[in-house]
Every structure is written in structure tokens, then in C-alpha cells.
Design an enzyme around this catalytic site. Structure first.
Site, PDB file in Angstrom:
ATOM      1  CG  LEU A 345      -1.950  -1.133   1.303  1.00 58.08           C
ATOM      2  CD1 LEU A 345      -2.746  -1.039   2.597  1.00 58.08           C
ATOM      3  CD2 LEU A 345      -2.882  -1.095   0.098  1.00 58.08           C
ATOM      4  CE  LYS A 347      10.936   1.942   2.381  1.00 64.71           C
ATOM      5  NZ  LYS A 347      12.039   1.413   1.559  1.00 64.71           N
ATOM      6  N   GLY A 348       6.582   4.720   4.241  1.00 63.55           N
ATOM      7  CA  GLY A 348       6.849   6.012   4.866  1.00 63.55           C
ATOM      8  C   GLY A 348       7.962   5.898   5.868  1.00 63.55           C
ATOM      9  N   GLY A 351       7.834   2.684   7.978  1.00 65.98           N
ATOM     10  CA  GLY A 351       8.044   1.389   7.360  1.00 65.98           C
ATOM     11  C   GLY A 351       7.077   1.160   6.220  1.00 65.98           C
ATOM     12  CD  GLU A 352       8.752  -2.303   2.636  1.00 62.30           C
ATOM     13  OE1 GLU A 352       8.438  -3.471   2.958  1.00 62.30           O
ATOM     14  OE2 GLU A 352       9.586  -2.032   1.760  1.00 62.30           O
ATOM     15  CB  VAL A 353       1.379   0.208   4.907  1.00 62.67           C
ATOM     16  CG1 VAL A 353      -0.014  -0.201   5.375  1.00 62.67           C
ATOM     17  CG2 VAL A 353       1.984   1.220   5.872  1.00 62.67           C
ATOM     18  CG  ASP A 462       3.437  12.333  12.470  1.00 64.42           C
ATOM     19  OD1 ASP A 462       3.798  13.423  11.979  1.00 64.42           O
ATOM     20  OD2 ASP A 462       3.690  11.236  11.947  1.00 64.42           O
TER      21      ASP A 462
END
EC number: 2.7.11.1
Length: 657
Positions: A345, A347-348, A351-353, A462
């Protein structure tokens, strides 16, 4: 003696000389040794089928085989000879092999004083390297002896009065078909052809497997003077020896001539067969079953270890109280189809989703690495607490999984992804003002719940468009609580460190720490972002437009506040848009105490109460100051640019991310 008898004796002597001369000229050829005129000693013997066996598998033995008639080398004739023989070395089952075979010329057939083992039945410690030995040999050696400077344990060498070869080469042959050298294993048990040719000046040695013609290129070619080695009368034959390791040494056929041109070819079809020792069927079957059992056991253990490591998790005693919030790694691995790229879905910084599917519902699984155990218990406790939060505008966090070096967070899957995809990446459909206002109201309601209605005060820390998720109805849901901190109502928060994203961070963060008012500031930046269709900081724009808060305030000062709206919103409700823009400026007031709390913000958005009276020139409105790190004078900003830099931390379990 009577004259008649003298004449008869002379005729007999002449005929004998002719016979010997013819014999020396033409040589001999044996396709097997049933009728071979050989002298054998030691353990050497000619087997009933005509196969010459130089040694058997007895240890510390030697064997010799000589052509009975000596070769007479006349000094008036060129010293030359050629030979072609076929040999085989067959190992005893379970044994790596013994010493090798030598073709040789010797002035005597008496080699009883020669040693076995590495001396190949040709020399002993005294005669080795002695010029008086007068032995010339071609060795096929299968043991690497440091004493003789052997190059390896599978080589061919030229020996002159010594087993330290004057020249040697790894056993191989030149393939005329492929145009390259191919190696030969002397201990393979296969029959090997050997050619030795000496024309008086050059010695050539060649090898080839049985059934292949003599190669066009020799394995060894060396200029030699053998006049001081070969005497007038020499015997030619073979020698082999065994040491602590033993094997059978066989000669299948042999052709010899004083002239290369007259060397007779061996008839391969008439050569005897080499026996290969066979293991008993029962023993072979037992060994086969043992090997198969070991292989099966290794495969089963490997599969078990692979499966265990594949789904291995880290569990500690203190995690038992959070059991309902913990997922097994196996279930998440299967839900995401092994974290397949088709379910990726995004990446930020966290981490990865990946999208996953459980029996009850779709989920989003965020995986990111961690190092160390500091604050681990607090972090998991906060995850469990967030799992108890219940608000329609919060992304439900179901639980977590922990592996060595890796965290996985499990939340509800949001089909429409994040808000920033619609604001900045032209994702369809375009968001109308009513949808945008509804999203802002939903996030405001969620923050009101976190700040005032939850069991503990929750500081999100955030808030930004990429952390606002949208369901199928475009209902805004606040997610990504990786920076969130909890504290009791009425207590002072103890968070430290400036964390967050540039443009959303209250300027008081480093000096006073995070509070509900820093969340309000971030929400104010989100209001302007959603209404203007611009990010809080745009470093590529002209300097007067780089900071969204300042630019919106400047538009208001020019009495053109509505020009700050997203161009896609033209024709929408102007008074309502202007009110929301002013609310964004109010929430981003430089002075924390001048910002409204989220209860008031919800009331303003729902138009339950009107905004307070303030102007673009009111204290703290539209002012952006650099963020100080640790309260020092170090400014995270380039002096030539008003754009503050992004400050980020990886998760450190209790001290920020």
C-alpha cells in the site's frame, strides 16, 4: 672341430642373429597376456583371462612384470623406442586408493631390494637419486609425496634414476574434437591408454581414455639425452606398489617397438575385462537405506527449522497481559500472502504497509524494524491502550506482533487510502468543499476525544494529511499513532524532543515539549492544507509563498483571503471557506495560550459559536518562527530561507520516533 660342423655352427649363429635382430626391430604386441612372454615377481600375476595384475589390495606390497628378453641398444644405432599400453587402477571399496604404476627400463629384472609404498617398487632410500641405478620410468602417480616434490595426487611424470620427476603434468588428454585438455582421474577404475615415444632426442607422453585415438598433442614433450641412463642391455616392464592404502593395478594390453613406425596397434576388442569389486547386495542396501534416512532426517529438520524461523516471534513474560492485542506472525504472513508486492500500500518513515485479509475483515499491516529493548514495555502498553480507544474518526488499531528486530502493527484497512493522495496526487474523485469540511470536522472530533474524553490524554504529535485515512464514504479517520504519548488528565506531559513534520510543529515544541496545544497547531496547519490544496511548506515556490501560514495571512492582509483557497473550490461557499481559513490561522497562533482547544474548534466548525474577533495583525497570527533543538540556539533552518527543515526520529520506544 670338423669343417662341416663349423659351417653348420656359423649358419645357426647367423640365423639366431637374424632372429634377434628382427625381434628387436619389430618388438612385440600383447592383447592380453595369456601367451605373453613375461617374467613376473612379487604379488604380480597373470589372471586366467589374460589380465596382468601387478598388485592386489594387500598393503605394503609390490609387483613387477618384465618382457623376458632384454633390449639390446647398439651404440651405432639411434637410441629410440615406442610403446602403447592400457592400464587401470581399481580401488578397494571404501578406500581412497594406493600408489601408482610405472612403465620403466632397467638393466636388471632383480628389484627385490626396492621398496613398496611411494617408491613404486623401483627404488629404496639408497638407490633413489643414484646415477648407478640406470632406471628410466614414466610414473602414473596417485599419491602426492612431498619427499619427491609431487605436483598433486593425480599426475604423470618422467623419472630418471629418481622418483623426483624431471617433468610432470596433471593427468589429462587433449581432445581433438573439442580442441582442449580434459582431465583424467587415474583412480577412476576406467581403462586408460598411455603412449610413450622417444626418438633419441625428444620424449613424448600421451594419455587418452579407452576408445579414443591417440591425441594430436602430447601431455608431456621434453628434449632428453638418455645415453647415460640406458645401457647396452636393458629390460622393459611395469612396476606397481601399495602402502597403507591399496588398490588393484592392472595392465590390459601392451605393444612395444624400437621404432615408432613399426609399433603395432592394440586390438581394443581383444583386451580382457577389468574386474570391479562389488559390495554385497545386503550391505549395499543397508548403506543405501542409511544414506536415505540421513537425507530424510536432514530435510525434515531443515523444514522444521525453516518453518520455525519463518514464523518466529519474540515473546516476553510481561507481554502476557497484552495477549488479546497480539497477533501471531504466521497469521499476518498468510493474511498478506507473504507480504506480497501485490498487497503493498505504501512506504513512509515508519516502514512499509501491506493489505491483508483475515477471516473476519480486511486489515492493514505496517512493518518496521526496531533495535534494542529500551522502552519496549511502555511502547506495547500504549499499543494496547490505543486498541481500547473507540471513536468513529480514529483508524481502529487492532494489535501488534513482535519479532526479533521487527514490529508489525495491525489496523483496519481504509479502502480510499490517505487524504494527501486526493489533495496532491490528482486521485479521483476530486474532493468537494463539503467532503473536505466533513473530513476536517471528523478529525477535529477525533482530537477532541483524544484530548478530553479518552481514559488518558492522548497526544497524537503527528497530525498531517498523509496520516488522515479515508473509508469508502470519505469519512476522515486519524491514524498512525507511532509518535503518540499518553498521560493522565490533569498531569503535566513529560515528552521531550522535537518530533514531527515541518509545517505542522508548534514553535514551542523544543522549549516546552508536546501538549494538546501542539496538536491544535498541527490541526490548524491541516485546516489550511485541506482548504488551500497546498502543503504547509513548499520550498520550490517564490519565497513569499513558501510558508502556507504566512501566505494565507498575507492574503487576508490584502483583503483577499478567499484567493488562498484551492482553485478547485471556485464557486463554493465563500463565507464558510473564509471562516475555516481564519480558524486555521487561529489554531496556528504563535502563542500556545492563544490557540483554542479542540472542544472550541469543534464548536467553530459546527458553527455552534462564532470565531472570536481577531485580525491578520493580531499578536501571533501568521507568524512562523524556527524550531529550536533542545532549547539551544541551534536553529533547524537555513538563514537564507524561511523553510524549517524536517525533523524526524525513528521509534525509540518511549522517547519519540
Amino acid at each position: 672341430m670338423a669343417p662341416g660342423l663349423d659351417l653348420i655352427w656359423m649358419v645357426i649363429s647367423f640365423l639366431l642373429l637374424i632372429h634377434l635382430s628382427s625381434q628387436q626391430e619389430t618388438g612385440f604386441s600383447f592383447n592380453g597376456f595369456r601367451q605373453g612372454d613375461l617374467h613376473v615377481d612379487g604379488v604380480a600375476q597373470i589372471l586366467p583371462g589374460g589380465l596382468l595384475r601387478l598388485t592386489d589390495t594387500s598393503e605394503q606390497k609390490k609387483g613387477h612384470a618384465f618382457f623376458r628378453q632384454p633390449l639390446v641398444f647398439n651404440s651405432s644405432e639411434p637410441l629410440s623406442f615406442s610403446t602403447h599400453f592400457v592400464c587401470a587402477m581399481v580401488r578397494k571399496p571404501g578406500v581412497t586408493g594406493g600408489n601408482g604404476i610405472a612403465f620403466f627400463l632397467s638393466p636388471s629384472m632383480d628389484l627385490t631390494n626396492a621398496d613398496a609404498t611411494q617408491y613404486l617398487g623401483l627404488f629404496n632410500t639408497t638407490t633413489n637419486r643414484s646415477p648407478s641405478s640406470h632406471i628410466f620410468a614414466i610414473e602414473l602417480d596417485t599419491v602426492q609425496s612431498a619427499e619427491f616434490d609431487d605436483i598433486d595426487n593425480n599426475h604423470v611424470g618422467i623419472d630418471v634414476n629418481s622418483l623426483t620427476s624431471v617433468e610432470s603434468a596433471p593427468a589429462s588428454y587433449f581432445s581433438d574434437k573439442k580442441g582442449l585438455n580434459k582431465s583424467i582421474s587415474l583412480l577412476s577404475g576406467d581403462s586408460i591408454q598411455v603412449w610413450v615415444d622417444f626418438d633419441g632426442t625428444v620424449l613424448n607422453v600421451s594419455l587418452a581414455p579407452l576408445g579414443i585415438r591417440k591425441p594430436s598433442q602430447s601431455l608431456i614433450s621434453r628434449s632428453m639425452n638418455l645415453s647415460e641412463v640406458i645401457q647396452d642391455r636393458m629390460f622393459v616392464g611395469f612396476s606397481a606398489a601399495t602402502g597403507q592404502l591399496a588398490n588393484n593395478h592392472y595392465i590390459l594390453g601392451w605393444s612395444f617397438s624400437r621404432s615408432k613406425a613399426s609399433l603395432q596397434s592394440l586390438d581394443i576388442s581383444k583386451l580382457p575385462q577389468v574386474p570391479h569389486p562389488k559390495m554385497k547386495t545386503s550391505l549395499l542396501l543397508i548403506l543405501l537405506l542409511i544414506v536415505l534416512g540421513i537425507i530424510l532426517l536432514v530435510l525434515l529438520v531443515g523444514a522444521y527449522l525453516y518453518r520455525r524461523n519463518k514464523y518466529a516471534e519474540v515473546r516476553e513474560e510481561w507481554e502476557k497481559e497484552y495477549g488479546p492485542h497480539r497477533y501471531s506472525y504466521k497469521s499476518l504472513y498468510k493474511a498478506t500472502k507473504g507480504f506480497h508486492k501485490d498487497g503493498f500500500l505504501g512506504k513512509g518513515g515508519f516502514g512499509e504497509v501491506y493489505k491483508g485479509t483475515l477471516p473476519q475483515e480486511d486489515i492493514a499491516v505496517k512493518r518496521f524494524s526496531h533495535h534494542g529493548e529500551r522502552g519496549m514495555k511502555q511502547f506495547v502498553a500504549e499499543i494496547a491502550s490505543m486498541g481500547c480507544l473507540d471513536h468513529r474518526n480514529l483508524v481502529p488499531l487492532f494489535g501488534y506482533c513482535r519479532r526479533k528486530g521487527e514490529f508489525l502493527l495491525v489496523s483496519k484497512y481504509m479502502p480510499n487510502g490517505s487524504l494527501d493522495q486526493f489533495l496532491f496526487h490528482n486521485r479521483e474523485p476530486s474532493l468537494t468543499w463539503s467532503k473536505r469540511l466533513g473530513i476536517l470536522k471528523g478529525i477535529a472530533s477525533a482530537l477532541k476525544y483524544l484530548h478530553t474524553e479518552a481514559t488518558q490524554v492522548v497526544l497524537h504529535r503527528d497530525i498531517k494529511a498523509s496520516n488522515v485515512m479515508l473509508d469508502t464514504d470519505f469519512t476522515g479517520k486519524l491514524g498512525d499513532f507511532g509518535m503518540a504519548r499518553f498521560h493522565d488528565h490533569g498531569a503535566n506531559p513529560t515528552t521531550t524532543g522535537a518530533v514531527g513534520t515541518v509545517g505542522y510543529m508548534g514553535p514551542e515544541l523544543t522549549s516546552m515539549g508536546a501538549s494538546t496545544k501542539t496538536d491544535v497547531y498541527a490541526f490548524g496547519a491541516l485546516i489550511l492544507e485541506v482548504t488551500c490544496g497546498r502543503r504547509p511548506v513548499e520550498p520550490n515556490l517564490p519565497i513569499e509563498k513558501q510558508l502556507l501560514v504566512k501566505w494565507v495571512c498575507d492574503c487576508w492582509k490584502r483583503k483577499d483571503l478567499i484567493s488562498a483557497r484551492d482553485p478547485k473550490l471556485s464557486g463554493e461557499l465563500i463565507p464558510q471557506i473564509e471562516m475555516v481559513l481564519k480558524l486555521g490561522l487561529l489554531c496556528t497562533n504563535l502563542v500556545p495560550e492563544s490557540r483554542p482547544d479542540m472542544v472550541k474548534v469543534v464548536q467553530y466548525l459546527d458553527r455552534q459559536v462564532s470565531l472570536p474577533d481577531f485580525s491578520p495583525d493580531s499578536p501571533g497570527i501568521g507568524i512562523v518562527t524556527p524550531v529550536l533543538v533542545g532549547g539551544s540556539s541551534t536553529v533547524i533552518s537555513n538563514i537564507s530561507s524561511p523553510v524549517t527543515e524536517f525533523i524526524t526520529h525513528s521509534i525509540q520506544y518511549g522517547i519519540g520516533r
